[in-house]
Design an enzyme around this catalytic site. Sequence first.
Site, short mmCIF file in Angstrom:
data_model
loop_
_atom_site.label_atom_id
_atom_site.label_comp_id
_atom_site.label_asym_id
_atom_site.label_seq_id
_atom_site.Cartn_x
_atom_site.Cartn_y
_atom_site.Cartn_z
N GLY A 192 44.34 33.74 36.91
CA GLY A 192 45.00 33.48 38.17
C GLY A 192 45.30 32.03 38.47
CB THR B 91 46.53 39.32 33.34
OG1 THR B 91 45.23 38.93 33.80
CG2 THR B 91 47.21 38.12 32.71
CD GLU C 140 40.36 37.69 42.96
OE1 GLU C 140 39.35 37.02 43.16
OE2 GLU C 140 40.57 38.79 43.51
N PRO D 67 50.46 47.47 50.56
CG PRO D 67 49.84 49.39 51.74
CD PRO D 67 50.80 48.23 51.78
CB SER D 68 47.40 49.65 45.79
OG SER D 68 47.43 50.64 44.78
CD GLU E 119 40.45 43.49 34.50
OE1 GLU E 119 39.70 43.01 35.36
OE2 GLU E 119 41.69 43.45 34.58
#
Length: 490
Positions: free
Chosen positions: A466, A244, A264, A190-191, A395
């Site tokens: 993605g 990205t 993704e 997990p983050s 973004e």
Amino acid sequence: MTASTTGLEGLRSYVDGDHLGGGDPLRVTDPATLSTVAEVPTAGVADFERAVLAARRAFDRGDWPGIPAAERAAVVLRFVAALEARREHLGETVVAETGALVASARGVQVDGALGQARDAVRIHASLPEEEHNPVPLDALVTGGRVATSVLTWEPLGVVSAIPAYNVPLFLALWKVVPALLAGNTVVLRPSPLAPLTVLALGAAAKEAGLPPGVLNVLVEQGDAGARLMTTDPRVDAVSFTGSTSVGSAIMEQAAPTLKRVLLELGGKSAGIYLPGAVDRAADGIATVMRAMAGQGCVLQTRVLVPQARKDEVLAQAAERVAALRLGDPRDPETDVGPVISAAQVTRCADHVAAARRHGGRVVTGGRPRPELGGHFFEPTVVDLPDTANPLAQEETFGPVVSVLGYRDVDHAVELANDTVYGLSGGVFGPTEEALAVARRIRAGTVLVNGGYFGAFASSGGWRRSGEWRERGREGIRAYQQAKHLTAVSH
């Protein structure tokens, strides 16, 4: 809330069927209050090595892929049920570690995620494990002997799963459940910004009776373990959700061993409001703000409206957005909660400043709000002159929406496609007209006047947003590989 009051037992990494002991503590902070939610021990590189070895061993021995698909599905359903038993505490934890609004955390991030996990089991059950190839009969009969040609779908092997922080349970289950149903073993990381909800998957795996090594969950402070997950030759695939730039690095790290890489990534999605739907634009902008404070890769953060009505839309949006209440996500009157970290507040501020330098005009918002006690940034609407402005290209991942004007439909499509991303988008207007425009948008998902979001419809990015897809049939097949079997009678 502290670790002792979350109701989530086993707030520790889980490897080879057991929870790990102590490690350097990771402090998880509530982004709304900056208070400590919990301190959890972290795993080291040696623990990640052990997890990869355990997953490899469990796969190669056939502990998981070797049992019938129906039996695997039954175990996965027990795993989901174990998480459902923790529903209330999972919702509380999502609020505490991500700053999500209570209604969103419970109704979408927890109930929605668990419901889609159950639906994934239904989807997998509908997919054949073997399919006859449509080979012409005369090609199969030679010399009086008849050949059979079959395509089988088999698991990839060991899958490294690395979800982002914004909807942690959703993203983890989108990766783990299809991978397990297909017969893979998984190492899940997990983050570090929001690990607590995902750590519950280890306790659920143990309770459900997943064989040791089939699902391993490890939290770390840095990224050394994640790097091992993307480079180790014993890992067959990497599934990542995030930026990205990190996705690009993962592709590079995985390239020497030719792993399958499922990504993704970022988005700069456009919402096109056709002349007959301009009155909906202000509400659409407010919806972006309310959805995880704009921290969503699919959110339509570029709003395109007819140039002749742009000033009208900006005035409506300014009034609508200025009325949104920014504050504690636990308060039912709150509309917009915090972003995840101080670094994300800075990113929002930097993007707004860059927009101004390049000719953008802030219509409402645009400032950090530290006096509210957490990582808050005002819901912000920016009037942009064109897509050359950096705010139209980069973004932000926060409550910042840009508005651009278009001359005609062709110009709207041109603006929407003027991005390196291609994750999502939307078109609003009379259905037939909007569908025609949607077909011209270069993105993996395009919503027309809203849309369906669920386990039965896949999503995925084009271009720098993605590779491969999640959910739906494609989301199962992404964790499988095809084998051609042919047999000749004798």
